[in-house]
Design a protein around this motif. Structure first.
Motif, PDB file in Angstrom:
ATOM      1  N   ASP A  18       6.293  12.271  -2.328  1.00 27.26           N
ATOM      2  CA  ASP A  18       4.876  11.059  -2.454  1.00 27.26           C
ATOM      3  C   ASP A  18       4.575  11.683  -3.390  1.00 27.26           C
TER       4      ASP A  18
ATOM      5  N   ASN B 142      -5.057  15.949  -2.232  1.00 25.22           N
ATOM      6  CA  ASN B 142      -5.358  15.330  -1.160  1.00 25.22           C
ATOM      7  C   ASN B 142      -6.124  15.985  -0.089  1.00 25.22           C
TER       8      ASN B 142
ATOM      9  N   GLU C 110       3.725  15.817  -0.907  1.00 27.59           N
ATOM     10  CA  GLU C 110       2.815  15.616  -2.351  1.00 27.59           C
ATOM     11  C   GLU C 110       3.757  16.767  -2.970  1.00 27.59           C
TER      12      GLU C 110
ATOM     13  N   SER D  28       0.991  -1.385   0.262  1.00 24.52           N
ATOM     14  CA  SER D  28      -0.371  -0.141   0.414  1.00 24.52           C
ATOM     15  C   SER D  28       0.708   0.986   0.576  1.00 24.52           C
ATOM     16  N   GLY D  29       0.474   2.198  -0.753  1.00 28.79           N
ATOM     17  CA  GLY D  29       0.590   3.410  -0.048  1.00 28.79           C
ATOM     18  C   GLY D  29       1.467   3.353   1.105  1.00 28.79           C
ATOM     19  N   THR D  30       0.537   3.563   2.098  1.00 28.07           N
ATOM     20  CA  THR D  30       1.244   3.822   3.190  1.00 28.07           C
ATOM     21  C   THR D  30       2.516   2.865   3.514  1.00 28.07           C
TER      22      THR D  30
ATOM     23  N   VAL E 293       2.453   8.943  -4.874  1.00 33.44           N
ATOM     24  CA  VAL E 293       1.511   7.919  -4.919  1.00 33.44           C
ATOM     25  C   VAL E 293      -0.091   8.335  -5.854  1.00 33.44           C
ATOM     26  N   ILE E 294       0.019   9.790  -5.452  1.00 38.73           N
ATOM     27  CA  ILE E 294      -1.610   9.681  -6.956  1.00 38.73           C
ATOM     28  C   ILE E 294      -0.916   9.859  -8.012  1.00 38.73           C
TER      29      ILE E 294
ATOM     30  N   TYR F 285      -1.514  14.203   2.575  1.00 41.38           N
ATOM     31  CA  TYR F 285      -1.551  13.287   2.767  1.00 41.38           C
ATOM     32  C   TYR F 285      -0.441  11.996   2.889  1.00 41.38           C
ATOM     33  N   HIS F 286      -0.257  11.715   3.960  1.00 38.95           N
ATOM     34  CA  HIS F 286       0.703  10.338   3.012  1.00 38.95           C
ATOM     35  C   HIS F 286       0.625   8.595   3.846  1.00 38.95           C
ATOM     36  N   GLY F 287      -1.070   8.864   3.829  1.00 37.77           N
ATOM     37  CA  GLY F 287      -1.099   7.276   4.425  1.00 37.77           C
ATOM     38  C   GLY F 287      -2.270   7.530   6.260  1.00 37.77           C
TER      39      GLY F 287
ATOM     40  N   LYS G 263      -1.179   3.401  -6.315  1.00 43.64           N
ATOM     41  CA  LYS G 263      -2.122   2.879  -7.449  1.00 43.64           C
ATOM     42  C   LYS G 263      -1.707   2.723  -8.449  1.00 43.64           C
TER      43      LYS G 263
HETATM   44  N1  PMP Z   1       0.036   8.950  -0.391  1.00 48.58           N
HETATM   45  C1  PMP Z   1      -0.375   9.546  -0.514  1.00 48.58           C
HETATM   46  C2  PMP Z   1      -0.263  11.384  -1.555  1.00 48.58           C
HETATM   47  C3  PMP Z   1      -2.366   9.303  -0.797  1.00 48.58           C
HETATM   48  O1  PMP Z   1      -3.208   9.473  -1.819  1.00 48.58           O
HETATM   49  C4  PMP Z   1      -2.451   7.528  -0.953  1.00 48.58           C
HETATM   50  C5  PMP Z   1      -3.974   7.431  -0.482  1.00 48.58           C
HETATM   51  N2  PMP Z   1      -4.657   7.779  -1.350  1.00 48.58           N
HETATM   52  C6  PMP Z   1      -1.537   7.579   0.309  1.00 48.58           C
HETATM   53  C7  PMP Z   1       0.177   7.649   0.953  1.00 48.58           C
HETATM   54  C8  PMP Z   1      -1.742   6.269   0.906  1.00 48.58           C
HETATM   55  O2  PMP Z   1      -1.767   4.885   0.039  1.00 48.58           O
HETATM   56  P1  PMP Z   1      -2.693   3.886   0.666  1.00 48.58           P
HETATM   57  O3  PMP Z   1      -4.320   3.754   0.533  1.00 48.58           O
HETATM   58  O4  PMP Z   1      -1.831   3.033  -0.350  1.00 48.58           O
HETATM   59  O5  PMP Z   1      -2.325   3.459   1.982  1.00 48.58           O
END
Ligand code: PMP
Length: 444
Positions: free
Chosen positions: A250, A222, A217, A127-129, A252-253, A155-157, A278
């Motif tokens: 980060d 977020n 980010e 997962s991103g978290t 992730v998005i 947001y970073h999880g 993602k």
């Molecule tokens: N970082 C960012 C920038 C995110 O947008 C998200 C979730 N949307 C996460 C980390 C966490 O990812 P996850 O929901 O897969 O744990």
């Protein structure tokens, strides 16, 4: 203005979804496995989705919606892309998990590192978290320092030490933090406002020698879509370098979304570490973090920094990721997505201009946000007024009634996929036009 044919308007009452939500609430907290899904910010009953195809989802009541959530950006190719589905079927027939190395993880790692300039090595998680947690651990190990810096609204999880002034579901609930996080766990976290060079400089002047890493980010998505000035990100790169702190993007998005090489490619700024999720999993649970060989070699088994996962590098998920990235690269998806996003912007601009209340359309490629906000597009986190939240809830439900599924929160961004067509965009714009007018009458 009429709604183009082909999308039957949803029936009034989602009977099956209501029944499922009732059952879910008995056995799952709040009836959902991730808070924003519960529709708390917009009211009403969350829809239970039965299937997805291309740019559409169908709920358990058989109502079809044009989807602008696309699993929060994971499905950049749309739902059930044939290449991804075949890869998943083929891989799963060979076994779903081994807990041992498999060829697909090497293939995905080669594609990710080849796409993102700052990466020599990457490690996969689920997962991103997890990706962010692990990147921070390795940053602390590498620098021998404890402090980490994050931005208000990013947001970073849901790792403990990052649940401070976060966005996403936390923005929706307007909570700065979470219960269950001991004060001691966030003692080593510092929070900066976005878009503020002076605050950044002041923090580094004071504590620069103790800062292991700054995580951002680079296109915050977020807390709405907070497009950053390149000069600000350049300043951040320069200050972190000067003080021996690592810079973590980060993505992730934004990774494989705004460009093949993420915001790093768009800005030419190289972070020390980057995190992904993602898109790289093709819709399967995958996260990744990576950086230079020098930093990443601190990880076990080569180095002293522990990080592991039973399902990390899972063969089915890795194969889905390889298929997704190959399809994106083969079709030059990013040019197509930019063209689609630009077409949407062109069509939406006059609709928004005649709105009785302020709306701003903010976009980066295939990411966009309808900001119910007076004044220029914000670059730092803002809190929407109660009235604007009410307007968003009204727009959300009016769009739903017109067959369009938006993220159920005013602070979440919308996603285009390569499966969206010009006709879909027209449908969106027509539905938005009607929804805005209805909202002006209902809410004012
Ligand atoms: N970082 C960012 C920038 C995110 O947008 C998200 C979730 N949307 C996460 C980390 C966490 O990812 P996850 O929901 O897969 O744990």
């Amino acid at each position: 203005m009429s709604i183009p044919k082909g999308n039957p308007l949803p029936a009034e009452s989602p009977t099956q979804s209501i029944a499922l939500f009732e059952r879910a609430r008995q056995v799952i907290p709040g009836g959902v496995n991730s808070p924003v899904r519960a529709f708390r910010a917009v009211g009403g009953n969350p829809l239970f989705i039965a299937r997805g195809q291309n740019a559409h989802i169908t709920d358990v009541d058989g109502r079809r919606f044009l989807d602008f959530v696309t699993s929060w950006g994971a499905l950049i190719l749309g739902h059930a892309h044939p290449d991804v589905v075949s890869a998943i079927v083929d891989a799963s027939q060979l076994g779903t998990t081994f807990g041992a190395p498999c060829p697909a993880e090497v293939e995905l790692a080669e594609r990710v590192t080849a796409s993102y300039g700052a990466l020599e090595q990457v490690r996969f998680v689920s997962s991103g978290t997890e990706a962010v947690m692990s990147a921070i651990r390795v940053a602390r190990a590498f620098t021998g320092r404890d402090l980490i810096v994050k931005y208000a609204g990013c947001y970073h999880g849901h790792a403990d030490h990052l649940l401070v002034s976060a966005g996403s579901g936390l923005a929706t609930f307007n909570k700065p933090s979470s219960a269950g996080v001991p004060a001691a766990f966030v003692e080593c976290t510092r929070v900066l406002p976005l878009d503020d060079e002076q605050a950044l400089q002041a923090l580094f002047d004071k504590e620069g020698a103790r800062i292991a890493a700054v995580i951002i980010e680079p296109t915050p998505a977020n807390h709405g879509l907070l497009l950053q000035r390149k000069e600000y990100l350049e300043k951040l790169r320069a200050v972190t370098k000067q003080h021996g702190a690592l810079l973590i993007f980060d993505e992730v998005i934004s990774g494989f979304r705004v460009a093949r090489g993420g915001v790093s490619e768009l800005t030419g700024i190289r972070p020390d570490l980057a995190t992904f999720g993602k898109i790289i999993g093709g819709g399967m649970p995958v996260g990744a973090f990576g950086g230079s060989r020098q930093i990443m070699s601190r990880l076990a088994p080569e180095g002293d920094t522990y990080q592991a996962g039973t399902l990390s590098g899972n063969p089915v998920a890795m194969s889905a990721g390889v298929a997704a990235l190959d399809a994106l690269i083969r079709d030059d998806a990013w040019a197509k997505l930019e063209a689609l996003g630009a077409a949407l912007e062109r069509m939406v601009t006059p609709v928004i201009a005649k709105s009785a209340f302020p709306i701003r359309f903010v976009r980066s490629g295939s990411l966009f946000w309808l900001a119910l906000h007076d004044g220029p597009a914000p670059r730092a986190a803002i809190t929407l007024s109660e009235k604007n939240s009410e307007r968003f809830a009204s727009i959300f439900h009016a769009m739903l009634a017109r067959g369009v599924y938006l993220p159920p929160s005013a602070y979440e961004v919308c996603f285009l996929s390569t499966a969206h067509t010009t006709a879909d965009i027209e449908h969106f714009v027509n539905a938005l036009d009607e929804s805005i007018q209805l909202t002006a009458q209902r809410v004012g």
